[in-house]
Design an enzyme around this catalytic site. Structure first.
Site, PDB file in Angstrom:
ATOM      1  N   HIS A 278     -12.773   6.495   2.613  1.00 30.23           N
ATOM      2  CA  HIS A 278     -12.589   4.457   1.982  1.00 30.23           C
ATOM      3  C   HIS A 278     -14.209   4.606   2.373  1.00 30.23           C
ATOM      4  CE1 HIS A 278      -8.278   6.301   3.730  1.00 30.23           C
ATOM      5  NE2 HIS A 278      -8.726   5.056   2.122  1.00 30.23           N
TER       6      HIS A 278
ATOM      7  N   CYS B  30     -20.238  25.126  -0.134  1.00 24.20           N
ATOM      8  CA  CYS B  30     -19.362  23.634  -0.070  1.00 24.20           C
ATOM      9  C   CYS B  30     -18.766  23.496  -1.667  1.00 24.20           C
ATOM     10  CB  CYS B  30     -19.830  22.726   0.632  1.00 24.20           C
ATOM     11  SG  CYS B  30     -18.920  20.513   0.719  1.00 24.20           S
TER      12      CYS B  30
ATOM     13  N   TYR C  71     -10.348  18.691  -3.375  1.00 27.74           N
ATOM     14  CA  TYR C  71     -11.259  20.003  -4.188  1.00 27.74           C
ATOM     15  C   TYR C  71     -11.105  20.504  -5.023  1.00 27.74           C
ATOM     16  CZ  TYR C  71     -13.359  19.556   0.633  1.00 27.74           C
ATOM     17  OH  TYR C  71     -14.978  19.093   1.503  1.00 27.74           O
TER      18      TYR C  71
ATOM     19  N   ARG D 208     -19.877  22.047   7.600  1.00 26.00           N
ATOM     20  CA  ARG D 208     -18.883  21.038   7.130  1.00 26.00           C
ATOM     21  C   ARG D 208     -18.070  20.722   8.117  1.00 26.00           C
ATOM     22  NH1 ARG D 208     -17.041  16.871   5.419  1.00 26.00           N
ATOM     23  NH2 ARG D 208     -15.928  16.680   2.885  1.00 26.00           N
TER      24      ARG D 208
ATOM     25  N   HIS E  18       1.012  -1.015  -0.328  1.00 28.85           N
ATOM     26  CA  HIS E  18       0.632  -0.082  -0.395  1.00 28.85           C
ATOM     27  C   HIS E  18       0.852   1.473  -0.439  1.00 28.85           C
ATOM     28  CE1 HIS E  18      -3.080   2.856   0.952  1.00 28.85           C
ATOM     29  NE2 HIS E  18      -3.003   2.782   2.402  1.00 28.85           N
TER      30      HIS E  18
END
Length: 573
Positions: A162, A289, A424, A240, A138
């Site tokens: 996840h 957001c 983002y 948020r 990983h």
């Protein structure tokens, strides 16, 4: 951690096919989809055939064991392929469901397996998982080692990418046992139930806020309330949070400012009273957001992120000290190549703060109206909205409006935080998680033009206001970068005819229109429309940017910048 699902899938397919018993607890339809996506290095090779044989033999054997071990009711369900939502709902219960076919382990036994030498075990809920082989392959293996011998719950509560069906399925393939002494309710996790949990001091929220997630808390108000008031009530302003809400006292609060100036090398430290003593400035600004309206984009193709409706936005009057005044006092000079980094008091499990940055040119511009806010709509900031200090960057995506601000740095580069570098950002519709390179895309700053219909709501039965068959439609519109909304167009016949709404907005100087615009339209409904009518809304800003018609054209893997026409289907009474 963000690449967990990709790496985990690859590892299980190529290295641990004997442990993939997922066909026994997932749907046959989902298996078929996954098989189509598997790519082997040598198709048709003897190794591949052996692995496939082992996979199917193991799946059949474990499937027989599962069905014969008190789970016969599933036989009746086998003929019905569950929907993705149903599969995901089941998957979210696995980590809090004891496995009778696996042994139990005490916490001290798990703690002994905390290195590559002893084996790397982790817990999630009451599941115990051996991820020794996985950690070696990983790319974020160093992050896994931080959870070695303990719970991974705090990490997954923060890194929400996840929290998907695929990852939950693959993780279950590493399960080796159950954790003793853990009593969990559905939807809870071991870390959340412990004393001293980072979630133990979360603030109270208004009952009308609809959570998109509870840990961390993210929620939006009912869309029907948004167009009722030009300034969104503080208690109904969307929340948020990326991390647990920190507990900060006014007496202990300090803001450190590193100017990078050769004239003043020592950082400036301001307490709350010193910030409030600076000249007070106010600005009306909408905060949105980056994932607002993501749930609509998801209908085109699945994305990763919270399923926001159109309510992850609010409009408020923010008050505080101007950042440009503070920076200039520190001797900071204009420089188009520099950035201003903001860090909050909210910490991830590795003790790194939430961080973001904006160009220095925006921070130094008096017309940019960037402020160190301590008031929202004339009231002291609440904890959910950044008490005691939040930086407000008008016209910019909400992710850059850092809450619980503790540090400001003028730097040559952008913030290196996860939320600036690996989140983002927008991408082409053809880019997916197997091909994405976050370093190739710019971080979102100013948001694109958008609008949303607040009333009537989808599925509502609407009665015309008059004999001529008009219905009243209300909503909001906003564009980033200080661009003013100049028009909102609506149609009830798929664009054959358009009608212009009336706007409610502040009369702000050009290029500083940071607040949203509310709009109202009386939309004619013809008899030929029938009982079902779909209303479309699109906004146009002062640069004549206009919303795109379809989400198919702007789909991106993170579901951000979701600004296609807003469409609401209603029934005419």
């Amino acid at each position: 951690m963000r690449l967990l699902w990709r790496s985990l899938r690859g590892l299980v397919l190529h290295h641990r096919p004997h442990r993939r018993f997922l066909a026994t607890i997932s749907s046959t339809g989902n298996d078929q989809r996954k098989q189509q996506s598997h790519k082997w290095s040598s198709p048709g090779s003897r190794t591949e055939r052996l692995l496939y044989a082992a996979y199917w033999a193991g799946g059949l054997a474990l499937g027989y064991h599962w069905l014969s071990d008190g789970h016969k009711p599933l036989l009746a369900e086998a003929q019905v392929v569950p929907s993705d939502d149903e599969q995901e709902a089941r998957a979210r219960l696995w980590h809090i469901t004891p496995r009778a076919d696996l042994p139990n382990y005490k916490t001290d036994q798990v703690e002994q397996h905390n290195s590559a030498k002893t084996g790397i075990w982790i817990t999630y809920g009451l599941g115990v998982y051996d991820v020794t082989d996985f950690a070696d392959n990983h790319p974020g293996g160093d992050k896994i080692l931080m959870a070695a011998g303990s719970a991974i719950d705090p990490f997954w509560a923060i890194y929400q990418q996840h929290n998907t069906l695929e990852v939950l399925e693959l993780l279950e393939g590493f399960r080796i046992g159950n954790l003793e002494g853990v009593d969990l309710k559905p939807g809870a996790s071991a870390a959340e139930d412990e004393l001293g949990s980072p979630w133990a001091h979360e603030p109270q929220r208004h009952a009308l806020l609809k959570p998109a997630s509870k840990r961390p808390f993210n929620a939006e108000p009912p869309i029907g309330l948004l167009a009722e008031q030009f300034l969104t009530p503080n208690e109904l302003f969307y929340v948020r949070n990326h991390l647990p809400v920190p507990v900060i006292s006014a007496e202990e609060y300090e803001l450190e400012i590193e100017s990078g100036s050769s004239k003043k090398k020592d950082p400036l430290t301001l307490n709350l009273e010193e910030i409030k003593a600076l000249p007070k400035h106010s600005v009306t600004a909408a905060i949105m957001c980056g994932g607002n309206r993501r749930s609509e984009m998801t209908k085109v193709k699945a994305v990763k992120g919270l399923s926001w409706g159109a309510g992850a936005v609010g409009n408020a009057k923010w008050s505080g000290a101007r950042l440009c005044d503070v920076l200039r006092e520190q001797g900071v000079q204009p420089d188009e190549s520099k950035h201003v980094i903001f860090e909050g008091a909210d910490l991830d499990p590795t003790s790194h703060p939430y961080g973001a940055s904006i160009p220095l040119s925006k921070a130094l511009d008096p017309r940019g109206d960037v402020i160190l806010a301590y008031e929202m709509n004339g009231e002291t900031l609440s904890r959910d909205h950044g008490y005691p200090i939040r930086v407000i960057v008008p016209g910019t995506v909400g992710a850059r409006n850092v809450k619980w601000l503790t540090r400001i740095v003028v730097a040559d580069k952008e913030s290196d935080s996860h939320w600036q570098q690996n989140d983002y950002k927008g991408f082409s519709p053809s880019t997916d998680w197997d091909t994405v390179d976050f370093s190739k895309s710019d971080a979102i700053q100013a948001m694109p033009v958008t609008s949303a219909i607040c009333t009537p709501q989808p599925g509502a039965r609407v009665k015309p206001d008059d004999d001529d068959g008009h219905i009243t439609v209300r909503g909001y519109a906003w564009s980033g970068g200080g661009r003013k909304i100049v028009r909102v167009d609506l149609t009830s016949d798929e664009g054959k005819s358009w009608h212009v709404a009336e706007l409610e907005q502040e009369d702000s100087p050009d290029g500083r229109h940071y607040g949203w615009s509310l709009w109202t339209a009386r939309l004619p409904i013809s008899e030929s429309s029938g009982s079902d009518v779909e209303i479309w809304a699109k906004a146009v800003d002062s640069a004549y940017n206009v919303q795109p018609e379809k989400f198919e054209h702007i789909w991106n893997l993170r579901g951000v910048l979701a600004n296609a026409y807003h469409k609401v289907r209603v029934k005419i009474a």
